[in-house]
Design an enzyme around this catalytic site. Sequence first.
Site, PDB file in Angstrom:
ATOM      1  N   CYS A 136       0.809  -1.342  -0.129  1.00 48.47           N
ATOM      2  CA  CYS A 136       0.215   0.078  -0.031  1.00 48.47           C
ATOM      3  C   CYS A 136       0.980   1.262  -0.066  1.00 48.47           C
ATOM      4  CB  CYS A 136      -0.936  -0.157   1.291  1.00 48.47           C
ATOM      5  SG  CYS A 136      -1.970  -1.390   1.418  1.00 48.47           S
TER       6      CYS A 136
ATOM      7  N   HIS B 189      12.186   2.161   6.014  1.00 50.22           N
ATOM      8  CA  HIS B 189      11.854   0.888   5.818  1.00 50.22           C
ATOM      9  C   HIS B 189      12.055  -0.140   6.992  1.00 50.22           C
ATOM     10  CE1 HIS B 189      11.217  -3.353   3.823  1.00 50.22           C
ATOM     11  NE2 HIS B 189      11.244  -2.490   2.688  1.00 50.22           N
TER      12      HIS B 189
ATOM     13  N   HIS C 148      -3.149  19.889   6.570  1.00 46.65           N
ATOM     14  CA  HIS C 148      -3.965  18.861   6.187  1.00 46.65           C
ATOM     15  C   HIS C 148      -3.147  17.585   6.557  1.00 46.65           C
ATOM     16  CE1 HIS C 148      -6.543  21.815   4.820  1.00 46.65           C
ATOM     17  NE2 HIS C 148      -5.618  22.495   4.219  1.00 46.65           N
TER      18      HIS C 148
ATOM     19  N   HIS D 192      -3.264   7.250   4.997  1.00 43.40           N
ATOM     20  CA  HIS D 192      -3.494   6.126   4.316  1.00 43.40           C
ATOM     21  C   HIS D 192      -4.606   5.355   5.335  1.00 43.40           C
ATOM     22  CE1 HIS D 192      -3.424   2.045   2.535  1.00 43.40           C
ATOM     23  NE2 HIS D 192      -3.205   1.365   3.568  1.00 43.40           N
TER      24      HIS D 192
ATOM     25  N   HIS E  24     -14.971   4.518   4.043  1.00 40.98           N
ATOM     26  CA  HIS E  24     -16.283   4.282   4.033  1.00 40.98           C
ATOM     27  C   HIS E  24     -16.820   3.954   2.560  1.00 40.98           C
ATOM     28  CE1 HIS E  24     -20.395   5.066   4.318  1.00 40.98           C
ATOM     29  NE2 HIS E  24     -20.632   4.163   5.571  1.00 40.98           N
TER      30      HIS E  24
ATOM     31  N   ASN F 295     -10.390  -0.044   1.259  1.00 46.50           N
ATOM     32  CA  ASN F 295      -8.735   0.218   1.225  1.00 46.50           C
ATOM     33  C   ASN F 295      -8.590  -0.144  -0.297  1.00 46.50           C
ATOM     34  OD1 ASN F 295      -6.175  -0.296   1.234  1.00 46.50           O
ATOM     35  ND2 ASN F 295      -5.986  -1.092   3.447  1.00 46.50           N
TER      36      ASN F 295
END
Length: 440
Positions: free
Chosen positions: A144, A229, A315, A319, A348, A352
């Site tokens: 992702c 990572h 802002h 994710h 919603h 994902n």
Amino acid sequence: RRRQSRCYLLDYVCHKPGDGRKMSTETSGAVIQRNKRLRLPDYRFLLRVIVGSGIGEDTYCPRSILEGREESPALRDALDEMDAFFDDAVAALFARTGVAPRDVGVLVLNVSMLSPAPSLASRAVRRYGLREDVAAYNLTGMGCSAGLVALDLARNKLRAAASAARPRTLVALVVSSESIAPNWYSGTDKSMMLANCLFRSGGAAVLLSNDPAHRRRAKMELGCLVRAHTGASDDAHACATQREDAEGRVGISLSKALPKAAVRAFAANLPHLAPRVLPVSELARFLYRRLLAHLHPAGGNKQAPRVNFKAGVEHFCLHPGGTAVIEGVKQSLGLDDGDVEPARMTLHRWGNTSASSLWYVLSYMEAKGRLKKGDRVLMLTFGSGFKCNSCVWEVTGDMADKGAWADCIDTYPPESLANPYMDKFGWINDVEGDTLISLG
Ligand SMILES: CC(C)(COP(=O)(O)OP(=O)(O)OC[C@H]1O[C@@H](n2cnc3c(N)ncnc32)[C@H](O)[C@@H]1OP(=O)(O)O)[C@@H](O)C(=O)NCCC(=O)NCCSC(=O)CC(=O)O
């Protein structure tokens, strides 16, 4: 030369599949009912997870699932899902910006769970007639968080072109999506069933440029981009993996430790991100409070001091990995409900959608009219590896498109995010025994 090494966001388009691909409560019930391996405890587990997932009635799945072929998808199903995304979002991006496919000098495509030959990047080159000297890259298996890996690669290509002995202006196309059709899990391992409840079809296409002439029409300019990572840690590495269950069925396993791994990966990203984003006064305040906590460990305030990111950005584009992931980030950044509303609403409305998710979150902010010139937007992504990648954009142009949210933005946020699963299937909690039952 410095101006040319900048990276401007010309525009982006999020994919909105056709209404016929919505994954409603009824559709989910039918998919669950078709899987004859599931028993009553599995139904109950799925009900608990779907009810708590934060996912609504309007997310999208591939046609193979709607047509009952989730357990035996063909390669054609996977390619059809990608083509539908290309035809909708990539085509719309070219049309909206007036940039011609032959103007694209760099293409970075990332889809984690599908790597056909020729690559999906080659498929896009062919579909849009990109030019012969296009630098095309195809990233797979990066989860992702790969949306920002793709952005990093594209930005580096733009920078290299701008700082070459003979500087060149370049346009880069970044294409981020995930392949759902061939990756449906049909077994009974809970950590793998979870992925079916969260991941949905989606995708985003993004145009970037280093051309100073594009500055005036660009929406945003990219500031810092930081990658962390934590894969050298066994726990972090293992928390989102593709594997076989005890019966040899392949799926994505998400461990219960994933939300914590996300917070730890963020902690690895933070020391590199914070000094590049926060004003000196906030860094000094944080260091002072940390020193105090160190000198007086038994002091009144039990909570470890944390930086106030609101001193540096307006802002938060987070994710939407799942309710627990959003909540974990909210806590560790000290954010409020308003800050995480775009991520929660994206989860919603779209589910994902993996690497493309953050563009739907950005689009929510834009559709709500929240992004004003001079505002800074922090993008924060998490993904298998385990990775935490972040970047900061500055809004430089008008951002007033409703994009993929056009037909529903006025209904968000809804009064309640509750989905109808409990109303429709809650009765299974009253059934006794461990038998197969009909959900119909
Ligand atoms: C699954 C949830 C929505 C459920 O939340 P709730 O608050 O409703 O309830 P809960 O946490 O008590 O969980 C409900 C039941 O599910 C079980 N449960 C929760 N997580 C589980 C897991 N990973 N594996 C197996 N079981 C799990 C709990 O033990 C409990 O079962 P029992 O009641 O029997 O005790 C949430 O826990 C969540 O958002 N988890 C994180 C999801 C995630 O990993 N997202 C990242 C996707 S990967 C990604 O985005 C990046 C990438 O892949 O690259």
